[in-house]
Design an enzyme around this catalytic site. Structure first.
Site, mmCIF file in Angstrom:
data_model
loop_
_atom_site.group_PDB
_atom_site.id
_atom_site.type_symbol
_atom_site.label_atom_id
_atom_site.label_comp_id
_atom_site.label_asym_id
_atom_site.label_seq_id
_atom_site.Cartn_x
_atom_site.Cartn_y
_atom_site.Cartn_z
ATOM 1 N N CYS A 14 0.863 -1.186 0.000
ATOM 2 C CA CYS A 14 0.000 0.000 0.000
ATOM 3 C C CYS A 14 0.901 1.238 0.000
ATOM 4 O O CYS A 14 2.058 1.153 -0.398
ATOM 5 C CB CYS A 14 -0.991 -0.023 1.168
ATOM 6 N N ARG A 20 -3.411 -0.655 5.310
ATOM 7 C CA ARG A 20 -3.956 -1.728 4.477
ATOM 8 C C ARG A 20 -3.004 -2.901 4.298
ATOM 9 O O ARG A 20 -3.403 -4.061 4.492
ATOM 10 C CB ARG A 20 -4.350 -1.175 3.099
ATOM 11 N N ASP A 137 -7.795 4.251 1.053
ATOM 12 C CA ASP A 137 -6.981 4.406 2.256
ATOM 13 C C ASP A 137 -7.857 4.780 3.447
ATOM 14 O O ASP A 137 -8.465 5.851 3.462
ATOM 15 C CB ASP A 137 -5.929 5.490 2.015
#
Length: 186
Positions: A14, A20, A137
């Site tokens: 990520c 994540r 996000d």
């Protein structure tokens, strides 16, 4: 290409490696362990940027994992390294920008073939464009955004596990080894 002489290696990617990708790595590691593949597969994570290098997992991501009895306190954020194209068997992008960035940086066709969107393994997303497969996000949001991230990652995990099992089986067939033999050799 994966061989049975070393673990199958997966990396989740990520932006900063604090939300994540560490969530996905912890969740995937647990699922592979539950399938008896823990000694055959190594999962780690990284970020496309150095913004968060050295930082722990975001407390909100840790909260979601802890609620599911998954530990994340050992996580330390790190930045993607180019040599990981060669060292990883599967490179899982968590969002569209990571996918594009990883594709652009791939040094060769074999490396490019390892880059996949994590959600491409969710059967409910079959046939969808990579543009539809991103996980936004959650860092900019609240607890609900982290819960949603968990749900989206979780939906892809069984497909990833099946994909890895197939890769291991193919390698075993090619070498005449089975994972019981590999486990006893390590």
């Amino acid at each position: 290409m994966y061989s049975t002489t070393s673990p199958y290696r997966i990396i989740t990617v990520c932006t900063g490696n604090i939300c994540r990708s560490p969530m996905a790595a912890v969740m995937l590691s647990e699922a592979l362990q539950a399938e008896g593949l823990g000694e055959l597969v190594v999962v780690d994570s990284a970020g496309t940027t150095g913004y968060e290098v050295g930082h722990p997992i975001d407390p909100r991501a840790a909260r979601v994992l802890t609620a599911q009895h998954l530990a994340s306190e050992d996580h330390v954020a790190r930045e993607w390294r180019r040599e990981w194209y060669a060292e990883r068997d599967l490179i899982l992008a968590l969002d569209v920008d990571h996918f594009g960035w990883l594709q652009e940086g791939a040094p060769d066709h074999a490396s490019l073939g390892k880059v996949r969107m994590l959600r491409s393994f969710d059967p409910h997303m079959a046939g969808r464009s990579s543009l539809d497969l991103g996980i936004e996000d959650p860092w900019y949001g609240g607890h609900t955004d982290f819960d949603n991230t968990w749900t989206l990652i979780k939906a892809a995990i069984p497909g990833i596990v099946q994909y890895v099992k197939a890769a291991i089986s193919t390698a075993e067939a090619a070498t005449g080894h089975d994972h019981q033999q590999v486990t006893s050799m390590t």
